[in-house]
Write an enzyme that holds these catalytic residues in place. Structure first.
Site, PDB file in Angstrom:
ATOM      1  N   SER A 138       0.819  -1.214   0.000  1.00 49.35           N
ATOM      2  CA  SER A 138       0.000   0.000   0.000  1.00 49.35           C
ATOM      3  C   SER A 138       0.852   1.262   0.000  1.00 49.35           C
ATOM      4  O   SER A 138       0.340   2.357  -0.193  1.00 49.35           O
ATOM      5  CB  SER A 138      -0.865   0.015   1.264  1.00 49.35           C
ATOM      6  OG  SER A 138      -0.009   0.060   2.394  1.00 49.35           O
ATOM      7  N   CYS A 182       2.438  -7.108   1.507  1.00 48.87           N
ATOM      8  CA  CYS A 182       1.520  -6.367   2.373  1.00 48.87           C
ATOM      9  C   CYS A 182       0.662  -7.408   3.072  1.00 48.87           C
ATOM     10  O   CYS A 182       0.004  -8.227   2.414  1.00 48.87           O
ATOM     11  CB  CYS A 182       0.667  -5.439   1.514  1.00 48.87           C
ATOM     12  SG  CYS A 182      -0.686  -4.655   2.404  1.00 48.87           S
ATOM     13  N   CYS A 201       2.965  -6.666   9.676  1.00 54.44           N
ATOM     14  CA  CYS A 201       2.745  -5.565   8.729  1.00 54.44           C
ATOM     15  C   CYS A 201       4.118  -5.257   8.182  1.00 54.44           C
ATOM     16  O   CYS A 201       5.086  -5.118   8.956  1.00 54.44           O
ATOM     17  CB  CYS A 201       2.158  -4.347   9.442  1.00 54.44           C
ATOM     18  SG  CYS A 201       2.101  -2.872   8.409  1.00 54.44           S
TER      19      CYS A 201
HETATM   20  N1  DGL Z   1       2.316  -2.715   4.861  1.00 57.40           N
HETATM   21  C1  DGL Z   1       0.992  -3.153   4.898  1.00 57.40           C
HETATM   22  C2  DGL Z   1       0.770  -4.435   5.632  1.00 57.40           C
HETATM   23  O1  DGL Z   1       1.668  -5.229   5.662  1.00 57.40           O
HETATM   24  C3  DGL Z   1      -0.129  -2.235   4.830  1.00 57.40           C
HETATM   25  C4  DGL Z   1      -0.271  -1.191   5.838  1.00 57.40           C
HETATM   26  C5  DGL Z   1      -1.468  -0.361   5.517  1.00 57.40           C
HETATM   27  O2  DGL Z   1      -1.579   0.052   4.372  1.00 57.40           O
HETATM   28  O3  DGL Z   1      -2.315  -0.152   6.386  1.00 57.40           O
HETATM   29  O4  DGL Z   1      -0.295  -4.681   6.145  1.00 57.40           O
END
Ligand code: DGL
Length: 289
Positions: free
Chosen positions: A28, A90, A201
């Site tokens: 994202s 992500c 995340c």
């Molecule tokens: N880096 C992302 C994840 O691993 C997304 C974070 C987000 O866009 O809220 O969930």
């Protein structure tokens, strides 16, 4: 040429094109750069197209069905750009739409949840595991499910940490403010006696220093970046698609939001490889309907 010869010739051509084809990685925003870094370390000859959906990120607060739609759309977009494998870097997008993206693409699509779950099960000694992630990831229950498939007796304690992505996207990865926020999120989890925390995340490895400081000694922090890089390598080796000539790789960085900001922070988080960031307009064009 006989049918079999023709098939072999086609296959040869496909192999040589795909050897040189880039790897597609998306998130994202900037978090997936932590996965890209691990892939670059493991496969330094491979070219990578990185896609950051910063205009629609953060994904965490969004509805699962909406994130699923983004995941399928971006995976197809990267496939249409000619990538030989897609990495959903992500957790929110993996939790919401990995299976749908896999069904929608001809090339393999790898996610980050299963590797993280495996890492946690292998690391824990007391089988008490904390998972921190976005609201979408925690709501989807993808980690408890993946962990219990590997160890049905493991105890999993999950906590959504919605503000942490914003800190990273602002470039604020240390200091009193982010530390206080991490402390607030981790306190109830540490109170449960966990010995392992999954950074569920891909933005969170950029806060690893702060998280490790708050968690204290003896707590293992698990992120899926290295494990995913290993899976990418294994997949390309198995299919005979590793890039095999000596020319330096060419990386591309595509962002749907502010490109100057992406370039500035991308250089901090990844390195000088972020020479140029290209703007991609939404809705994505060239994506099969
Ligand atoms: N880096 C992302 C994840 O691993 C997304 C974070 C987000 O866009 O809220 O969930």
């Amino acid at each position: 040429m006989t049918g079999a010869c023709l098939e072999n010739a086609d296959r040869k051509e496909e192999v040589s094109t795909l050897n040189d084809a880039p790897i597609g990685i998306f998130d994202s925003g900037l978090g997936g750069l932590t996965v890209m870094k691990a892939v670059m370390r493991r496969l330094p000859r491979e070219s990578i197209i990185y896609f950051g959906d910063s205009a629609r990120g953060p994904y965490g607060p969004r509805d699962i069905a909406e994130i699923r739609g983004f995941a399928v759309e971006i995976a197809r977009f990267l496939e249409d750009m000619g990538v030989k494998i897609v990495v959903v870097a992500c957790n929110s997008a993996t939790s919401a739409g990995l299976l749908e993206a896999q069904r929608a693409c001809r090339v393999p699509v790898l996610g980050v949840v299963e590797p993280g779950a495996r890492g946690a099960v292998q690391a824990t000694l007391n089988r008490r595991i904390a998972v921190i992630g976005t609201r979408a990831t925690v709501r989807s229950r993808s980690y408890p499910r993946a962990i219990r498939l590997l160890d049905a007796g493991a105890r999993v304690f999950s906590r959504a940490c919605p503000t942490l992505v914003d800190f990273v996207e602002r470039g604020e990865v240390e200091g009193a403010r982010v530390e206080a926020e991490v402390r607030r999120y981790l306190a109830p989890l540490l109170g449960q006696g966990v010995d392992t925390i999954v950074l569920g995340c891909t933005h969170y490895p950029l806060l690893r220093g702060v998280i490790a400081g708050v968690a204290g000694e003896g707590i293992r922090l698990i992120s899926s970046d290295e494990e995913v890089a290993r899976e990418v390598e294994e997949n390309l080796v198995r299919r005979g698609f590793l890039r095999d000539h000596g020319e330096p790789p060419a990386h591309r960085f595509l962002f749907t939001g502010d490109v100057d900001r992406a370039k500035e922070l991308g250089r901090v988080f990844l390195g000088p490889e972020v020479v140029e960031v290209e703007k991609v307009g939404l809705p994505l064009r060239g994506v099969r309907g």
